[in-house]
Structures are given as structure tokens and as C-alpha cells.
Design a protein around this motif. Sequence first.
Motif, PDB file in Angstrom:
ATOM      1  N   MET A 289       0.844  -1.201   0.000  1.00 31.87           N
ATOM      2  CA  MET A 289       0.000   0.000   0.000  1.00 31.87           C
ATOM      3  C   MET A 289       0.874   1.243   0.000  1.00 31.87           C
ATOM      4  SD  MET A 289      -3.139  -0.797   2.648  1.00 31.87           S
ATOM      5  CE  MET A 289      -3.769   0.879   2.453  1.00 31.87           C
ATOM      6  N   LEU A 290       0.871   1.975  -1.096  1.00 34.57           N
ATOM      7  CA  LEU A 290       1.655   3.204  -1.161  1.00 34.57           C
ATOM      8  C   LEU A 290       1.107   4.256  -0.205  1.00 34.57           C
ATOM      9  CD1 LEU A 290       2.442   3.655  -4.964  1.00 34.57           C
ATOM     10  CD2 LEU A 290       3.670   2.373  -3.226  1.00 34.57           C
ATOM     11  N   SER A 291      -0.201   4.199   0.073  1.00 33.69           N
ATOM     12  CA  SER A 291      -0.801   5.199   0.964  1.00 33.69           C
ATOM     13  C   SER A 291      -0.276   5.076   2.385  1.00 33.69           C
ATOM     14  CB  SER A 291      -2.324   5.070   0.955  1.00 33.69           C
ATOM     15  OG  SER A 291      -2.717   3.784   1.392  1.00 33.69           O
ATOM     16  N   GLU A 292       0.143   3.868   2.790  1.00 32.13           N
ATOM     17  CA  GLU A 292       0.744   3.675   4.109  1.00 32.13           C
ATOM     18  C   GLU A 292       2.251   3.866   4.066  1.00 32.13           C
ATOM     19  OE1 GLU A 292      -0.853   3.065   7.034  1.00 32.13           O
ATOM     20  OE2 GLU A 292      -2.683   3.441   5.894  1.00 32.13           O
ATOM     21  N   PHE A 293       2.823   3.647   2.899  1.00 29.97           N
ATOM     22  CA  PHE A 293       4.275   3.750   2.751  1.00 29.97           C
ATOM     23  C   PHE A 293       4.737   5.204   2.716  1.00 29.97           C
ATOM     24  CE2 PHE A 293       7.826   4.333  -0.260  1.00 29.97           C
ATOM     25  CZ  PHE A 293       8.832   3.656   0.421  1.00 29.97           C
ATOM     26  N   ALA A 294       4.032   6.051   1.971  1.00 30.14           N
ATOM     27  CA  ALA A 294       4.496   7.419   1.753  1.00 30.14           C
ATOM     28  C   ALA A 294       3.371   8.421   1.958  1.00 30.14           C
ATOM     29  CB  ALA A 294       5.073   7.568   0.346  1.00 30.14           C
ATOM     30  N   LYS A 295       3.744   9.610   2.405  1.00 30.81           N
ATOM     31  CA  LYS A 295       2.812  10.726   2.560  1.00 30.81           C
ATOM     32  C   LYS A 295       3.280  11.876   1.672  1.00 30.81           C
ATOM     33  CE  LYS A 295       0.798   8.452   5.921  1.00 30.81           C
ATOM     34  NZ  LYS A 295      -0.494   7.768   5.732  1.00 30.81           N
ATOM     35  N   ILE A 296       2.342  12.460   0.952  1.00 35.68           N
ATOM     36  CA  ILE A 296       2.648  13.612   0.108  1.00 35.68           C
ATOM     37  C   ILE A 296       2.096  14.859   0.795  1.00 35.68           C
ATOM     38  CG2 ILE A 296       2.307  14.700  -2.139  1.00 35.68           C
ATOM     39  CD1 ILE A 296       1.991  11.927  -3.332  1.00 35.68           C
ATOM     40  N   PHE A 297       2.958  15.780   1.121  1.00 37.61           N
ATOM     41  CA  PHE A 297       2.548  17.034   1.748  1.00 37.61           C
ATOM     42  C   PHE A 297       2.448  18.085   0.644  1.00 37.61           C
ATOM     43  CE2 PHE A 297       4.786  14.461   4.842  1.00 37.61           C
ATOM     44  CZ  PHE A 297       3.934  14.496   5.930  1.00 37.61           C
ATOM     45  N   ASP A 298       1.230  18.447   0.336  1.00 33.51           N
ATOM     46  CA  ASP A 298       0.957  19.290  -0.834  1.00 33.51           C
ATOM     47  C   ASP A 298       0.376  20.623  -0.379  1.00 33.51           C
ATOM     48  OD1 ASP A 298       0.272  20.365  -3.269  1.00 33.51           O
ATOM     49  OD2 ASP A 298      -0.471  18.477  -4.085  1.00 33.51           O
ATOM     50  N   ARG A 299       1.007  21.725  -0.791  1.00 36.68           N
ATOM     51  CA  ARG A 299       0.470  23.039  -0.439  1.00 36.68           C
ATOM     52  C   ARG A 299      -0.751  23.373  -1.290  1.00 36.68           C
ATOM     53  NH1 ARG A 299       4.828  27.635   0.753  1.00 36.68           N
ATOM     54  NH2 ARG A 299       2.907  28.594   1.515  1.00 36.68           N
ATOM     55  N   GLN A 300      -1.041  22.523  -2.273  1.00 37.14           N
ATOM     56  CA  GLN A 300      -2.281  22.568  -3.044  1.00 37.14           C
ATOM     57  C   GLN A 300      -2.600  23.948  -3.598  1.00 37.14           C
ATOM     58  OE1 GLN A 300      -5.438  20.581  -0.823  1.00 37.14           O
ATOM     59  NE2 GLN A 300      -4.982  18.771  -2.008  1.00 37.14           N
ATOM     60  N   ASN A 301      -1.622  24.548  -4.178  1.00 36.12           N
ATOM     61  CA  ASN A 301      -1.890  25.760  -4.953  1.00 36.12           C
ATOM     62  C   ASN A 301      -0.907  25.823  -6.107  1.00 36.12           C
ATOM     63  OD1 ASN A 301       0.587  27.019  -4.059  1.00 36.12           O
ATOM     64  ND2 ASN A 301      -0.438  27.548  -2.158  1.00 36.12           N
ATOM     65  N   LEU A 302      -1.289  26.522  -7.119  1.00 38.89           N
ATOM     66  CA  LEU A 302      -0.431  26.727  -8.272  1.00 38.89           C
ATOM     67  C   LEU A 302      -0.237  28.228  -8.428  1.00 38.89           C
ATOM     68  CD1 LEU A 302       1.013  25.582 -10.817  1.00 38.89           C
ATOM     69  CD2 LEU A 302      -1.128  25.984 -12.038  1.00 38.89           C
ATOM     70  N   GLU A 303       0.999  28.643  -8.438  1.00 34.19           N
ATOM     71  CA  GLU A 303       1.303  30.068  -8.548  1.00 34.19           C
ATOM     72  C   GLU A 303       1.825  30.370  -9.945  1.00 34.19           C
ATOM     73  OE1 GLU A 303       5.124  32.382  -7.475  1.00 34.19           O
ATOM     74  OE2 GLU A 303       4.050  32.054  -5.595  1.00 34.19           O
TER      75      GLU A 303
ATOM     76  N   LEU B  98       6.818  35.225 -21.171  1.00 34.30           N
ATOM     77  CA  LEU B  98       7.129  33.968 -20.502  1.00 34.30           C
ATOM     78  C   LEU B  98       6.281  33.851 -19.246  1.00 34.30           C
ATOM     79  CD1 LEU B  98      11.023  33.739 -20.823  1.00 34.30           C
ATOM     80  CD2 LEU B  98       9.257  32.885 -22.348  1.00 34.30           C
ATOM     81  N   LEU B  99       5.586  32.738 -19.134  1.00 33.58           N
ATOM     82  CA  LEU B  99       4.764  32.479 -17.962  1.00 33.58           C
ATOM     83  C   LEU B  99       5.445  31.429 -17.102  1.00 33.58           C
ATOM     84  CD1 LEU B  99       0.968  32.237 -17.716  1.00 33.58           C
ATOM     85  CD2 LEU B  99       2.316  30.392 -16.755  1.00 33.58           C
ATOM     86  N   ARG B 100       5.562  31.719 -15.830  1.00 32.30           N
ATOM     87  CA  ARG B 100       6.197  30.796 -14.880  1.00 32.30           C
ATOM     88  C   ARG B 100       5.118  30.180 -13.994  1.00 32.30           C
ATOM     89  NH1 ARG B 100       9.376  33.893 -10.735  1.00 32.30           N
ATOM     90  NH2 ARG B 100       7.325  33.945  -9.719  1.00 32.30           N
ATOM     91  N   ALA B 101       5.130  28.860 -13.896  1.00 32.68           N
ATOM     92  CA  ALA B 101       4.186  28.151 -13.036  1.00 32.68           C
ATOM     93  C   ALA B 101       4.968  27.414 -11.958  1.00 32.68           C
ATOM     94  CB  ALA B 101       3.343  27.176 -13.849  1.00 32.68           C
ATOM     95  N   ILE B 102       4.540  27.549 -10.696  1.00 38.11           N
ATOM     96  CA  ILE B 102       5.248  26.932  -9.572  1.00 38.11           C
ATOM     97  C   ILE B 102       4.252  26.215  -8.679  1.00 38.11           C
ATOM     98  CG2 ILE B 102       6.613  27.360  -7.482  1.00 38.11           C
ATOM     99  CD1 ILE B 102       7.813  29.783  -8.833  1.00 38.11           C
ATOM    100  N   GLU B 103       4.581  24.983  -8.280  1.00 39.16           N
ATOM    101  CA  GLU B 103       3.820  24.286  -7.251  1.00 39.16           C
ATOM    102  C   GLU B 103       4.786  23.813  -6.186  1.00 39.16           C
ATOM    103  OE1 GLU B 103       1.753  20.996  -9.014  1.00 39.16           O
ATOM    104  OE2 GLU B 103       3.515  19.717  -8.989  1.00 39.16           O
ATOM    105  N   ARG B 104       4.245  23.505  -5.001  1.00 38.71           N
ATOM    106  CA  ARG B 104       5.098  23.182  -3.856  1.00 38.71           C
ATOM    107  C   ARG B 104       4.608  21.919  -3.170  1.00 38.71           C
ATOM    108  NH1 ARG B 104       4.147  28.660  -4.193  1.00 38.71           N
ATOM    109  NH2 ARG B 104       5.998  29.976  -4.281  1.00 38.71           N
ATOM    110  N   PHE B 105       5.509  20.969  -2.945  1.00 43.30           N
ATOM    111  CA  PHE B 105       5.142  19.733  -2.251  1.00 43.30           C
ATOM    112  C   PHE B 105       6.379  19.040  -1.701  1.00 43.30           C
ATOM    113  CE2 PHE B 105       6.060  18.419  -6.585  1.00 43.30           C
ATOM    114  CZ  PHE B 105       6.738  17.238  -6.424  1.00 43.30           C
TER     115      PHE B 105
END
Length: 371
Positions: free
Chosen positions: A316-330, A345-352
Motif C-alpha cells: 500500500m503506497l498510501s501507508e508507505f508514503a505521505k505527500i505534503f501538498d500546499r495545493q496551490n499553483l502560482e 514567458l509564464l512561470r508556473a510553480i507548485e510546492r510539495f
Amino acid sequence: MKKSVELRKEYEELKNNIAALKAENKLDEAYAKLTDLRDLENKIRTAELEETLNKEVGGMEKMTNKEEMNVNKIFNKVLLGKSVSSEEMEFLNKAGTPGQVEATDGKGGYLVPLEQYNQIVEFKRELISLEQYCHTIPVNLPQGVMPIESGEIGELTVFDELNEINRTDVSFGSVSFKTSNYGVIIPFSIELLRDEKANLMSYIGKIVAKKSVNTRNKKIIELLKTLEATQVADYTGIIDALNVKLDPAISANSIILTNQTGFNYLDKLVDAQNRPLLEINLQNATQKLFKGRKVVVVSDALLPMNETKAPIFVGMLSEFAKIFDRQNLEVALSTEAGFTKNAMLLRAIERFDIQKVDNKAVVHLELETAA
């Protein structure tokens, strides 16, 4: 009763019929009904879409000035640095965002409105994303600590009525996270960006989604490969992992993750009665099952072979790893960077961040495919 509800009842009846045929080992008859099942799925989607559109049209009739109050149009004006009215900004904020559209960070980027962010999430679902099998935790801070249970949970204690219940200790561990910035630069024609009504997410959504999925898949694979590999000579090693090496609760909800070569090897195996080792998922004919567990396949480029040995991860990957996602796209826009090419030029950034939590939730195997 809504048409979609009636179709769903019909869908469930047909699915149960297929399951019964499978239980009776009438696989040809069960497989023949898959076309009808897919047709019903399409009819359900169409009915639900019509019902949603009818509901939205009814709501739109109550609104005035809908053309001016458009999320995409207003956000594009904000991004391009054009003035917006207080009414437009209020409407944009009410549309919902992972953060505040009005707020900017030190780099001058704007958070994409929730409506457009959800569109990118839909694009991700079209790709083979390992994130869907992990546990994603939304976070608002760039770093922090999440408590997790560790050790044995124990049992309930017997006690006499009116007497105190004995206390027991529950041990907690913790996992630290620190989100990193992941970004991409996308060139746009000035002509396109001059159009306030253009839905920029329709242009950048698929690009960002694909790169995001590729990045997260790579990070998850890197974590999985830190597990010590067990060499197995044939497919029975997978059965051993499911039956013995994994906790029964983990085994029951496991997936089988492998690469193209490993899947090709397993897909060709047959039993003594010349029946395929892998079963067809009757709910999705393009998917295969091993002992009732979904077989997930990624490319050999992402998960390479070890000479003639195929990597296989069971658990189970859900028990093996946790993804901490700031859940926004800048996103941020530069008119200067593309000056020589008459482009913006457009810059897209996500954070996790992705962290390993439970080593025992997944078993790493290397299956010999040369035999």
C-alpha cells in the motif's frame, strides 16, 4: 427520478450479472457484456452532464452581467497587470482559491483560482499518476511535523463495572516535511495574452499536469527503491509477499507496481489449464489483476530493469508514503524575458514534499524474467 439514477441502477445490475458469470467461470460471456457496461457508463456521464448543465443554466438566468463576471477573464486581467473593479475582485475571490488572489509573495506570483486549479487536477487524472495510490495531505505551511502512530496499538482492557479502566500508552512518532518549489517556464505569444478572455489554463494546464505527474512519480519511485530488494525466481514470490511478508490488512488493499517488461512477463504466464495468470478487471478491460490486486504499470524509463530482473513493489503506497501538498499553483508573467522573440514567458510553480512513513507497508522484489 433522475435519468442518471435509473441508469446507475441498471449499471449495478449489469455489473452484478458480470460478477456472477465470472464466479461461474463463464469468462467469455462476462467479457462479452463489458461493451454494454461501457455503453452504460457513457450514458450515465451524458445524463449527469445534461442534468448539471440544466441546473447551471437555471442559475445563470438569475445572474446579470455574467459575461463581465468571468473567473478566467478577471484572473487574466489581474495577471496582465490591468486594472479591475472592486466588484470584479470580489467576484474572483468568491469563486474560491487555494489562497487569496489579491495576495502576492516575494516573487510576485498569483495563486490560480480554484476553478482553474481543479481543471489541472482533472488533467492529472488522465495520466498514470502514482500519487493517486499515496496519501496526500494538504498543508498551508512550507514545513512542519506530522504526528503518526508507532509501535503496537494493543488491545482493549477488561474491567469491572464502576471501576476505573486501566490506562494504556499509545506511542506516537513524527514525520517532518519541507515543501520544495517545482516550476516550469512556458513561452506565450503576445497576441494570445492580449486576449483577456483566453483561458490560459487550457494552454498551460496539460503541460503543468504532465510535468507535475512525472516529477511526483519520480520522487515516489526514488523512495520505493530505498527498500531492500528480495530476489525471486518466479511469480510465486509475489504470492509470498501478499500472504506472508505483508500484514493481512495491508495485503488486502495492496497494488502490484512494476515496469513494462515485468508486466509483459507476468501477462504471458498461464496455469496448468492454460488460463492467464493475470485476471481481467471486469470493470475496466484495460486493467489486469493479480490475486484480485490491481497491477499498475509504469514505463521502463521511469522504473528500469536490473539486467534481466524486473522491479516489483507489492503493498500500500498510501501507508508507505505521505505527500505534503500546499495545493496551490502560482503563476507569474514576464514581458521582458521574451523581449527578443516578441513573446511573454509564464512561470508556473507548485510546492510539495514526499516522505517515507512505513517501510513495512511495501515489499520490494526483483523478479527474474530471463527464464
